[in-house]
Design an enzyme around this catalytic site. Structure first.
Site, PDB file in Angstrom:
ATOM      1  CE  LYS A 234      -4.349  -1.936   1.432  1.00  0.00           C
ATOM      2  NZ  LYS A 234      -5.372  -2.105   2.455  1.00  0.00           N
ATOM      3  NE  ARG A 268      -7.560  -8.477   0.923  1.00  0.00           N
ATOM      4  CZ  ARG A 268      -7.175  -7.700  -0.080  1.00  0.00           C
ATOM      5  NH1 ARG A 268      -6.197  -6.835   0.070  1.00  0.00           N
ATOM      6  NH2 ARG A 268      -7.784  -7.783  -1.247  1.00  0.00           N
TER       7      ARG A 268
HETATM    8  C1  9MG Z   1     -10.189  -5.874  -0.220  1.00  0.00           C
HETATM    9  N1  9MG Z   1      -9.207  -5.197   0.610  1.00  0.00           N
HETATM   10  C2  9MG Z   1      -8.249  -4.325   0.182  1.00  0.00           C
HETATM   11  N2  9MG Z   1      -7.551  -3.885   1.230  1.00  0.00           N
HETATM   12  C3  9MG Z   1      -8.063  -4.485   2.338  1.00  0.00           C
HETATM   13  C4  9MG Z   1      -7.783  -4.429   3.706  1.00  0.00           C
HETATM   14  O1  9MG Z   1      -6.835  -3.634   4.192  1.00  0.00           O
HETATM   15  N3  9MG Z   1      -8.510  -5.178   4.542  1.00  0.00           N
HETATM   16  C5  9MG Z   1      -9.508  -5.976   4.080  1.00  0.00           C
HETATM   17  N4  9MG Z   1     -10.211  -6.696   4.979  1.00  0.00           N
HETATM   18  N5  9MG Z   1      -9.836  -6.061   2.780  1.00  0.00           N
HETATM   19  C6  9MG Z   1      -9.118  -5.322   1.932  1.00  0.00           C
END
Ligand code: 9MG
Length: 294
Positions: A234, A268
Site C-alpha cells: 500500500k 492479507r
Molecule cells: C479488499 N481489501 C483491500 N484492502 C483491504 C484491507 O486492508 N482489509 C480488508 N479486509 N480487505 C481489503
C-alpha cells in the site's frame, strides 16, 4: 468490552477450521482488470482466466496461505464502478473452482448482498467487506450465510477517501466505528464469535494515521475478536520508502512483523511465501523459540 484475546484455536470458516491462535496468511487473488497492484494479471484477451486464478491460488497454498481472498471490485481511488452482475460473473466461477480443487478457506471480498449469498452457496468460508456490511441488504445477507465476517473501517468512500482524511484521534475514531458495526452485526444476528475486525489501512487515512494505527493495533483486541491486517504494497510504504508498487515487498514485510507483534491474526498479502517466513520468524522471536514451526 472484554479486554482479553479470546481462544481462537479452532475458528470455524464454514466447513473449514483454522487455528487463529497463530497468525494465518491470506493470499490475495484479484479477479479485476484494474486493481492497484495486480489488476489484469489473470486476464487473457481481456477475459478472466479461471484456470490462471486457480494456479495463482494453488501456488499461494503451497507457499503457506490458509485463506485465499477473491475480489471482483477494485476499491482503489478512481477505479471503475462494477455492476453486481459483472462482480458475480468474475467472482462466482473462481469461488466454485477453488472450493472444488483446494483445501483452503475461501474469503470473498465484496460489499454486494447478491455476491455474499452466491459465494456462500458455492463454498466461501468468509465474507470480507471493506464497507463493513454497510450496503443495503448486506448485513442480512451475511447473517443468513452463517459465515464469519470481516468488518473493516473506512473513512468516506473509495472514490474520495484519500482527499483529506481527518480524525480527532485515529485510534479512538476507528475503535468507535468498529464498535458501532459490531453492534449492527449483533442486531442482525451475527454473533460476536463470527466477527473479525480490520482497521482498514489505506482507506481514508494519511501515512501518519496508518503508522499510528499499526503501532497501536493491539488496542483493538479489547473487543475480543481476531484482527485482520491489510498493508500489502500500500501507498503508506511509498510515503516512507519512496518505492513504486512493485518494489514494496520489504516495506510490507516490516508492517507484517509489527502486525504480528501487535497480535494480528490474519495477514492479507500479495507475497505469500515471504510473508509466511516473516510471520514464523517473528513468532519465534516473540516466543523465544518455544514454537512448533512444522
Ligand atoms: C479488499 N481489501 C483491500 N484492502 C483491504 C484491507 O486492508 N482489509 C480488508 N479486509 N480487505 C481489503
Amino acid at each position: 468490552m472484554d479486554s482479553t484475546v479470546n481462544d481462537f484455536s479452532a475458528y470455524r470458516f464454514g466447513t473449514r477450521i483454522l487455528d487463529l491462535s497463530r497468525p494465518q496468511v491470506m493470499g490475495i487473488v484479484n479477479v479485476t482488470p484494474d486493481s492497484f497492484s495486480d489488476g489484469g494479471t489473470l486476464y487473457e484477451a481481456r477475459k478472466l482466466s479461471v484456470d490462471q486464478a486457480l494456479e495463482r491460488a494453488r501456488q499461494m497454498v503451497r507457499d503457506g496461505a490458509t485463506i485465499i481472498d477473491i475480489g471482483g471490485e477494485s476499491t482503489r481511488p478512481g477505479a471503475a464502478v462494477v455492476s453486481v452482475q459483472e462482480e458475480l460473473d468474475r467472482v462466482l466461477p473462481v469461488v466454485e473452482r477453488l472450493n472444488a480443487e483446494l483445501d483452503v478457506v475461501i474469503s470473498v471480498d465484496t460489499s454486494a448482498p447478491e455476491v455474499i449469498s452466491g459465494a456462500a452457496g458455492l463454498g466461501a468460508g468468509l465474507i470480507n467487506d471493506v464497507r463493513a456490511l454497510g450496503r443495503e441488504g448486506a448485513l442480512e445477507a451475511a447473517a443468513a450465510t452463517g459465515l464469519p465476517v470481516c468488518v473493516m473501517h473506512m473513512q468516506g468512500s473509495p472514490a474520495t477517501m484519500q482527499d483529506a482524511p481527518h480524525y480527532d484521534d485515529v485510534l479512538d475514531d476507528v475503535s468507535y466505528f468498529l464498535q458501532q458495526r459490531i453492534r449492527a452485526c449483533n442486531d442482525a444476528g451475527i454473533a460476536s464469535d463470527r466477527i473479525i475486525l480490520d482497521p482498514g489501512f489505506g482507506f481514508g487515512k494519511t501515512v501518519e494515521h496508518n503508522l499510528r494505527l499499526l503501532n497501536n493495533m493491539g488496542q483493538l483486541h479489547r473487543f475480543g475478536m481476531p484482527l485482520l491486517v491489510g498493508t500489502s504494497r500500500k501507498s503508506m510504504i511509498d510515503h516512507v520508502l519512496h518505492r513504486p508498487v512493485d518494489q514494496r515487498l520489504a516495506g510490507t514485510l516490516a508492517t507484517v512483523a509489527i502486525g504480528v507483534q501487535q497480535g494480528g491474526q490474519i495477514f492479507r498479502v500479495h507475497d505469500v511465501r515471504e510473508t509466511v517466513d516473516v510471520v514464523r520468524m517473528t513468532e519465534a522471536i516473540l516466543n523465544e523459540g518455544r514454537i512448533d514451526n512444522d
